[in-house]
Structures are given as structure tokens and as C-alpha cells.
Design a protein around this motif. Sequence first.
Motif, PDB file in Angstrom:
ATOM      1  N   ILE A  50      -0.133  -6.560   7.771  1.00 37.88           N
ATOM      2  CA  ILE A  50       0.255  -7.404   6.636  1.00 37.88           C
ATOM      3  C   ILE A  50       1.453  -8.262   7.019  1.00 37.88           C
ATOM      4  CG2 ILE A  50       1.293  -7.388   4.330  1.00 37.88           C
ATOM      5  CD1 ILE A  50      -0.425  -5.020   3.636  1.00 37.88           C
ATOM      6  N   LEU A  65      12.730  -2.250  10.274  1.00 41.20           N
ATOM      7  CA  LEU A  65      12.581  -3.651   9.864  1.00 41.20           C
ATOM      8  C   LEU A  65      11.666  -4.368  10.847  1.00 41.20           C
ATOM      9  CD1 LEU A  65      13.522  -6.009   8.012  1.00 41.20           C
ATOM     10  CD2 LEU A  65      15.387  -6.377   9.651  1.00 41.20           C
ATOM     11  N   LEU A 106       9.415  -3.928   5.669  1.00 41.87           N
ATOM     12  CA  LEU A 106       9.996  -2.623   6.003  1.00 41.87           C
ATOM     13  C   LEU A 106       8.954  -1.517   6.014  1.00 41.87           C
ATOM     14  CD1 LEU A 106      13.178  -2.657   3.721  1.00 41.87           C
ATOM     15  CD2 LEU A 106      13.118  -2.972   6.195  1.00 41.87           C
ATOM     16  N   GLN A 145       6.703   2.009  -0.186  1.00 45.40           N
ATOM     17  CA  GLN A 145       6.157   1.191   0.910  1.00 45.40           C
ATOM     18  C   GLN A 145       5.757  -0.176   0.386  1.00 45.40           C
ATOM     19  OE1 GLN A 145       6.525   2.135   3.884  1.00 45.40           O
ATOM     20  NE2 GLN A 145       6.159   4.320   4.129  1.00 45.40           N
ATOM     21  N   ALA A 146       6.474  -0.676  -0.605  1.00 43.13           N
ATOM     22  CA  ALA A 146       6.102  -1.934  -1.249  1.00 43.13           C
ATOM     23  C   ALA A 146       6.838  -3.138  -0.681  1.00 43.13           C
ATOM     24  CB  ALA A 146       6.356  -1.843  -2.755  1.00 43.13           C
ATOM     25  N   VAL A 147       7.777  -2.920   0.250  1.00 41.58           N
ATOM     26  CA  VAL A 147       8.501  -4.051   0.850  1.00 41.58           C
ATOM     27  C   VAL A 147       7.787  -4.468   2.132  1.00 41.58           C
ATOM     28  CG1 VAL A 147      10.684  -4.868   1.791  1.00 41.58           C
ATOM     29  CG2 VAL A 147      10.682  -3.291  -0.146  1.00 41.58           C
ATOM     30  N   THR A 148       7.332  -5.710   2.148  1.00 41.59           N
ATOM     31  CA  THR A 148       6.482  -6.200   3.239  1.00 41.59           C
ATOM     32  C   THR A 148       7.110  -6.026   4.614  1.00 41.59           C
ATOM     33  OG1 THR A 148       5.740  -7.876   1.688  1.00 41.59           O
ATOM     34  CG2 THR A 148       5.150  -8.192   3.981  1.00 41.59           C
ATOM     35  N   PHE A 156      -1.528  -0.754   8.918  1.00 37.18           N
ATOM     36  CA  PHE A 156      -1.834  -1.645   7.803  1.00 37.18           C
ATOM     37  C   PHE A 156      -0.610  -2.469   7.423  1.00 37.18           C
ATOM     38  CE2 PHE A 156      -2.844  -2.601   3.318  1.00 37.18           C
ATOM     39  CZ  PHE A 156      -4.047  -3.252   3.541  1.00 37.18           C
ATOM     40  N   LYS A 157       0.548  -1.821   7.364  1.00 34.53           N
ATOM     41  CA  LYS A 157       1.770  -2.549   7.031  1.00 34.53           C
ATOM     42  C   LYS A 157       2.127  -3.545   8.138  1.00 34.53           C
ATOM     43  CE  LYS A 157       4.953  -1.679   4.663  1.00 34.53           C
ATOM     44  NZ  LYS A 157       5.736  -1.654   3.458  1.00 34.53           N
ATOM     45  N   TYR A 174      -2.371   5.130  10.075  1.00 35.24           N
ATOM     46  CA  TYR A 174      -3.217   4.180   9.327  1.00 35.24           C
ATOM     47  C   TYR A 174      -2.333   3.296   8.460  1.00 35.24           C
ATOM     48  CZ  TYR A 174      -7.641   2.837   7.032  1.00 35.24           C
ATOM     49  OH  TYR A 174      -8.742   2.157   6.565  1.00 35.24           O
ATOM     50  N   LEU A 175      -1.393   3.926   7.759  1.00 39.62           N
ATOM     51  CA  LEU A 175      -0.472   3.193   6.886  1.00 39.62           C
ATOM     52  C   LEU A 175       0.392   2.238   7.711  1.00 39.62           C
ATOM     53  CD1 LEU A 175       0.842   2.913   4.015  1.00 39.62           C
ATOM     54  CD2 LEU A 175       2.401   4.740   4.708  1.00 39.62           C
TER      55      LEU A 175
END
Lengths: 198, 104
Positions: A187, A150, A134, A129-132, A183-184, A179-180
Amino acid sequence: MTEGIQFEQVRLYLPQYLSPERQQGLWDELRAFPNNRSIYSTRNDDPEPLQGDGWRGFVAIDFHSLDRKTVSGLVLSNSCDLSLANTRATTPNITFVPLMKLQRYLAVLENSGQNEQQRTDVAASIRRQAVTSLMHLPAIPGQMEESLALFGDVRSQPLDYFMANERSLIFRLSDFGFYLFLFKLSIHFTRMLEGVER
Amino acid sequence: MTSSTGAGDFDSVALLESRSTYAQSLGGPTAVLLGTLLALQCANLAHIKAADLNPNSTLQVTTATHTDLFDELLQFHQRLASSQQDLPEDAARLLRENLWQLYD
């Protein structure tokens, strides 16, 4: 401080509508990140779409060719705006981003000359989950291949059209998954510290 | 809720006296140094003890505890936020160019 006392304090910062048991479950998953069990809920018999759901039955239109096709999508609209229980003067739209299979994307990279290490690195960052831009959606055996959403290709269609046509729920996010997701989403779309003088 | 400082069971005067007695056997300059250090230490502990007995300070300690836990919750946000990155340039371009074909 004991775990019990600690959790009692943390509860102040967790969603208050959750039962104590579900707050505890959410807290456990937040602490475990990124080694979580699942982002999906097993409670998925609600006929109405909720924010963060994956549904089959959206219509996507290609901007250039104007082709249209039925796709799966991740719901971005908030749940209250979609609830049929709320009366409105106008019909709302349901906003979503289409889903795509990770393996098909990796095949595109391979066919375009990306070597194995490059493809492995891309897949690893997506799965963390490190790609802003996606949201990674792990596979659901027998129901959905490992997929991506995307955030940069947002679409919408009238809610009544979506509700009246053939559709099916693919997944519903768990408390932690939601929640995740939020948050994504925040961001990607809202950066208070954007570093731009206005 | 308050966090334990140990100050509740602390008798600063008795400890200062007993430590000072021990310090006297070490000789003049050393005893003065140890006595000064112990006096400062006792003053600090006495201050903590007084603060714990003050209702307002107890509130502060409780707030501090909440802040620590809030920080722990924020660690999830920090782990996720600090890890966010763009796709490599070529991978992002290929995603864009093939987006319509990838949707199903």
C-alpha cells in the motif's frame, strides 16, 4: 456450506508453501483482523535474516550531521536476496527501516504541546495499523517495547557487513504478521490506482 | 462442488397443477394473476434445474462459489486498505523533525 468445505476453497488463495495447518491458522487470523492474537512467530532461531524480521545491529547515518549509530530495524529486503545459500556476483545490500519506540514518539508530541486527546488518537490509529506510512509492532515482554517502523525512511547497508558484526534477532513475523507486513508495504510503495496521468 | 438450489427435488408440473387448483377457488382475475406468477416462478426454477444438470453450468456454479470466498478473503484487504490514513499534519511534522533522536 460447512467451515471445512469453505476452508478447502479458500486454500486456493493462500500461500501454497504453507502446510494445511498453517494455512488454516493464517485464514483464521485474516478473518479475525483487527482482533488478532499476535503478529510474531515463536520460531526465531534462524541465524539468517528474513524479510519482515526485526534485528538489532544495523548502522544508521544521519543525512545532515553524518553521525552514525547502531539501531534496530525492520528488514524490507526479500528473504531470497538475503540468503547466504544463493551465490551472487556482487554482495547485496540489506534494506531496512529503523525502529523507534511508540512511547518516546508520544513523549515528543506531548513536549511539543499536543494535548492528551490528540496523542490518544494518534496512538490508536497507529495501533490499528491504520497509518499508511507506519508498521505498528506490539511489545514483546522482556524483549522489545511497543515500536514503530517508518516506511518512508528506507536505508541499506552491505549484507556482509551486517552479517559479520554483532547483531541479534528481536522478532520474526508469523504467517499472519508477514501477510499484514507485505500488504502494508505494498500500500505504501505501490499504488496502481495512483490517479496520475502519465 | 455445487451449491444447492433445491431444484433437484422440484416437480414443477405437479406444483403448478396443485397451485392452479387452489387458485381457481379464489375467483377469475385472482386465479389468472396467481397462475401467471406461479408459471413464471416454475419456469425460473426449471431453468435453474436445467442449468444444474449442465456440466458447464456446474462449472459456473463452482466458479461462483470460489468468487464468493475470494470476496470474503478480500474483505481483510478492504478493511485494511480502506482504513489507511496519514498522520495528522503536526504529528507527522514532529515525527520527521525528531526522527534521528527517536531511533535507537
